[in-house]
Design a protein around this motif. Sequence first.
Motif, PDB file in Angstrom:
ATOM      1  N   ASN A  33       0.796  -1.218   0.000  1.00  0.00           N
ATOM      2  CA  ASN A  33       0.000   0.000   0.000  1.00  0.00           C
ATOM      3  C   ASN A  33       0.836   1.279   0.000  1.00  0.00           C
ATOM      4  OD1 ASN A  33      -1.948  -1.971   2.086  1.00  0.00           O
ATOM      5  ND2 ASN A  33      -2.714  -1.240   0.115  1.00  0.00           N
ATOM      6  N   THR A  75     -18.423   0.458   0.315  1.00  0.00           N
ATOM      7  CA  THR A  75     -17.524  -0.698   0.367  1.00  0.00           C
ATOM      8  C   THR A  75     -16.149  -0.344  -0.179  1.00  0.00           C
ATOM      9  OG1 THR A  75     -19.437  -2.161   0.048  1.00  0.00           O
ATOM     10  CG2 THR A  75     -17.250  -3.106  -0.329  1.00  0.00           C
ATOM     11  N   GLN A  76     -16.132   0.376  -1.302  1.00  0.00           N
ATOM     12  CA  GLN A  76     -14.845   0.769  -1.892  1.00  0.00           C
ATOM     13  C   GLN A  76     -14.102   1.754  -0.998  1.00  0.00           C
ATOM     14  OE1 GLN A  76     -16.891   1.986  -5.495  1.00  0.00           O
ATOM     15  NE2 GLN A  76     -15.673   0.553  -6.696  1.00  0.00           N
ATOM     16  N   ARG A  77     -14.835   2.684  -0.409  1.00  0.00           N
ATOM     17  CA  ARG A  77     -14.186   3.659   0.470  1.00  0.00           C
ATOM     18  C   ARG A  77     -13.643   2.970   1.727  1.00  0.00           C
ATOM     19  NH1 ARG A  77     -17.667   9.260  -0.437  1.00  0.00           N
ATOM     20  NH2 ARG A  77     -18.543   8.636  -2.421  1.00  0.00           N
ATOM     21  N   ASP A 104     -12.507  -0.090   1.799  1.00  0.00           N
ATOM     22  CA  ASP A 104     -11.280  -0.772   1.383  1.00  0.00           C
ATOM     23  C   ASP A 104     -10.121   0.213   1.277  1.00  0.00           C
ATOM     24  OD1 ASP A 104     -13.008  -3.077  -0.846  1.00  0.00           O
ATOM     25  OD2 ASP A 104     -12.445  -3.266   1.268  1.00  0.00           O
ATOM     26  N   LEU A 154      -8.899   1.015   4.721  1.00  0.00           N
ATOM     27  CA  LEU A 154      -8.077  -0.082   5.233  1.00  0.00           C
ATOM     28  C   LEU A 154      -6.679  -0.073   4.632  1.00  0.00           C
ATOM     29  CD1 LEU A 154     -10.460  -3.155   5.532  1.00  0.00           C
ATOM     30  CD2 LEU A 154      -8.755  -2.475   7.214  1.00  0.00           C
ATOM     31  N   ASP A 155      -6.605   0.163   3.318  1.00  0.00           N
ATOM     32  CA  ASP A 155      -5.297   0.193   2.648  1.00  0.00           C
ATOM     33  C   ASP A 155      -4.395   1.270   3.235  1.00  0.00           C
ATOM     34  OD1 ASP A 155      -6.626  -0.605  -0.665  1.00  0.00           O
ATOM     35  OD2 ASP A 155      -5.964  -1.900   0.978  1.00  0.00           O
ATOM     36  N   HIS A 188      -3.216   0.294   6.704  1.00  0.00           N
ATOM     37  CA  HIS A 188      -2.120  -0.683   6.630  1.00  0.00           C
ATOM     38  C   HIS A 188      -0.802   0.017   6.298  1.00  0.00           C
ATOM     39  CE1 HIS A 188      -4.122  -4.479   7.298  1.00  0.00           C
ATOM     40  NE2 HIS A 188      -5.067  -4.193   6.408  1.00  0.00           N
ATOM     41  N   VAL A 228      -6.776  -0.847  -5.526  1.00  0.00           N
ATOM     42  CA  VAL A 228      -5.960  -0.896  -4.313  1.00  0.00           C
ATOM     43  C   VAL A 228      -5.326   0.476  -4.088  1.00  0.00           C
ATOM     44  CG1 VAL A 228      -3.974  -1.955  -3.182  1.00  0.00           C
ATOM     45  CG2 VAL A 228      -5.517  -3.342  -4.583  1.00  0.00           C
ATOM     46  N   LEU A 288     -12.047  -3.640   9.965  1.00  0.00           N
ATOM     47  CA  LEU A 288     -12.376  -5.020   9.598  1.00  0.00           C
ATOM     48  C   LEU A 288     -13.706  -5.445  10.218  1.00  0.00           C
ATOM     49  CD1 LEU A 288      -8.857  -6.704   9.880  1.00  0.00           C
ATOM     50  CD2 LEU A 288     -10.148  -6.248   7.783  1.00  0.00           C
ATOM     51  N   LYS A 317     -16.360  -4.112   8.064  1.00  0.00           N
ATOM     52  CA  LYS A 317     -16.442  -4.880   6.813  1.00  0.00           C
ATOM     53  C   LYS A 317     -17.225  -6.175   7.007  1.00  0.00           C
ATOM     54  CE  LYS A 317     -13.566  -5.828   2.829  1.00  0.00           C
ATOM     55  NZ  LYS A 317     -12.214  -5.753   2.234  1.00  0.00           N
TER      56      LYS A 317
END
Length: 1009
Positions: free
Chosen positions: A761, A812-814, A816, A819-820, A823, A853, A1001, A1004
């Motif tokens: 990431n 959902t995309q936001r 993700d 989360l990226d 990380h 990503v 998470l 999610k």
Amino acid sequence: MRNSMMFLFCFASQMLVYYFIPSTAAALSLSSQTDKLALKEKLTNGVPDSLPSWNESLHFCEWQGVTCGRRHMRVSALHLENQTLGGTLGPSLGNLTFIRRLKLRNVNLHGEIPSQVGRLKRLHLLDLSDNNLHGEVPMELSNCTTIKGIFLGINRLTGRIPKWFGSMMQLTQLNLVANNLVGTIPSSMGNVSSLQNISLGQNHLKGRIPCSLGMLSSLKMLILHSNNLSGEIPHSLYNLSNIQVFDLGLNNLSGSLPTNLNLVFPNLIAFLVSTNQISGPFPFSVSNLTELKMFDISYNSLHGTIPLTLGRLNKLEWFNIGGVNFGNGGAHDLDFLSSLTNCTQLSMIYLFNNNFGGVLPNLIGNFSTHLRLLHMESNQIHGVIPETIGQLIDLTVLEISNNLFEGTIPESIGKLKNLGILGLDGNKLSGKIPIVIGNLTVLSELGLSSNKLEGSIPFTIRNCTKLQKLYFYSNNLSGDIPNQTFGYLDGLIYLGLANNSLTGPIPSEFGNLKQLSQLYLGLNKLSGEIPRELASCLALTVLGLGGNFFHGSIPLFLGSSLRSLEILDLSGNNFSSIIPSELENLTFLNTLDLSFNNLYGEVPTRGVFSKISAISLTGNKNLCGGIPQLKLPPCLKVPAKKHKRTPKKKLILISVIGGVVISVIAFTIVHFLTRKPKRLSSSPSLINGSLRVTYGELHEATNGFSSSNLVGTGSFGSVYKGSILYFEKPIAVKVLNLETRGAAKSFIAECNALGKMKHRNLVKILTCCSSVDYNGEDFKAIVFEFMPSGNLENLLHGNEDHESRNLNLNFTQRLDIALDVAHALDYLHNDTEQVVVHCDVKPSNVLLDDDGVAHLGDFGLARFLHGATEYSSKNQVISSTIKGTIGYIPPENGSGGMVSPQGDIYSYGILLLEMLTGKRPTDNIFCENLSLHKFCKMKIPEGILDIVDPCLLVSFVEDQTKVVESSIKECLVMFANIGIACSEEFPTQRMLTKDIIVKLLEIKQKLPC
């Protein structure tokens, strides 16, 4: 016997006097010296001139602000305020053991309150407000059992409110306003029955208001505004029969107001619960509070009608029911105004942002002659403005804009000679602007726009010499702009005359408007040339002249003199000339509209002309050149004229000169090709074995760094898309602008930061190039993998080419993406040899690849920290400059602030809230009292759907079952809570990256498929 006893008593008395009085006097003298040293050593502290009386020529009891007791000559009071004393309070303060009153207000103190203050057992009053003190309230203060008043307002004190306040049984006044206190209000405070004033406003307190405060029967002032308190107002507070000021505004309180306020607060002076979530009916019985002076329930969710018995409040001065949604547009909505005419002390009325209908009655002229502010804007009031309005001769603000008023502006308005603001915009007013408007000589703001006014602009407007803002746009005004009128208004900042039918030229006297920032004259019938005198308006940022009949050339002074211009609109006129190259020099110009004129010749390519999104040239058929995106024909070179045969002698002379010139050029070329190039410093990426690329390869890969390959610009350089045979995929080349201060350091920081780090990431660095260009100048560039999906900024808000944002970027995309990035930060903060602080986490630095990503990039401001990986107090470094982007910079990162991983977490929290709401932290709705953080915090959990970006819910529209809706709402609240927790003001309150990942998470897993 009796005489003998008397003799012995007298003898003993004399002996006592002889032996003990001297020692007592000596002791008192020593104690006095202690007081003198305590005063002199610590309270002048480097500012000897601020207290000239504090010198050896006077006894210290005669020093300014010092009061001593008569018996012991010890300091009993120290009172200094509104001076530049400066310095700190030292431990010797505790030696003033006879002091009863210590008042050092607004004397520029800093540092912490010393713990030795607990030795002042006789202290009754402590006032250290309006200074720059920090740290916690010392617990030793609980030893001062005789203290009656504590005033520490407007400092930078931190920590929680000490529970030991509950043991100070003589305390009457507690003022800790405007600090950084956190936690909850301790319930033990309800034990201090002597308390009369509790002022804890403007802090960061949370939780519920403790019920125990209802036991404080002596309480007169309860000020808790501007915190994060929640829950309902405790019913126990209704026992406070002596309360006079009740201020709970700007919190997150909920519930309804009591209807029996007359029984609850019979001595109420001010009742303020503005900007909360209070609901329920209007408190009818408030009319019985005959001592009431201030009534403010603005910005709540009350309903019902306004009682007709408000006239009983004959001491009422302030009446604010704005933004509550009262009224239903009916004819009788304003009937309550008749009762307010009995409130003879009324000076401020706020009825704005409701649904009041009906007409404004003539009896409005019977309002108190003390009335100064009348705000009735944004309602549905219709009919004419009554002539009786002229009887309110003390009015300073009359705001009735955005209603349905019709008819003419009454002549009586000319009687309001104290009026500073007159807002009549957005109505249906017709007729002419009355000449008597010139009587309002103290007007600073006049708004008549968006009506149906006609006729000419009255010349009497020249008398309003204090005008700063004048709004006349969108009417039917006609005639010339009057001469010798606007030249007198030299304080004008904003002048809006657009969208009328004005004719004639721009008066040359406009050149007198030296303060003018925005001038709108578009969509009229103005003609002539732009007067040269406008060059004197150096403060102009907006000049709108589009849609008129101006002709002639575009003046050169627009580019040479008006250097502050940001918006220039000359469209839809009859200008016929080339485009002056001077316009390239306007560094702030971001919008230029020259469309639909008769312009010809070559279009410049630098400055504003280098951005296709910033310029509009449509409708000019004879233009050529410019940047490739304009797709204009190339400019033809004028063929050279044929000359007559040159005499033989001249040919010989020309040949000799030509030979010399050719020799010089040849020598220069040979010297350039054979000289040693500048020594190249090996970049970190080359040391680590990455492929070496040259300037020439990058030049070729990006088509000569063409503007068609430009994909973005930043604070230190520009990024170009390209391709090189070495790399399978397209590359992004970040070219540093080495003339920008800090660009070279940014190059080194970014190469160092990304050279050794590898993570899914993080944007992958391919190589760095430190070389020279074809002109022999230093050249530095960094080569990355190209991210085809762009950056998060463009996906959320659209790019600078005005392409619409990605409406498919759902929750959902936001999630993700969030989360990226989490990380990536976890890796930087916890999994590298040295802790890396990014210092510029924001949407434009989050790049997405083909698979969606997210990759964190742009490490130009990154800092390396030593020590433990997780957040220890040692894991920080002092920065001499502010690092980051406005809106995302953590509060602690001011000049000289601490750079730490918690700062990245703050920026990340703002990024999450921006993803949630679709609003930038610099949006216009956010001002001093409202930030993106507070905006979201005020709306959760119940109002979460009111603030989310609608595009975020696109994928869930089809399934609208209550179960799914409840689950989505829960997930949105959880997401918002993470953003809020990460963007807390104090670093220690922010989440850790590993906890962030766990929470995301969890969302999610709960999110419906």
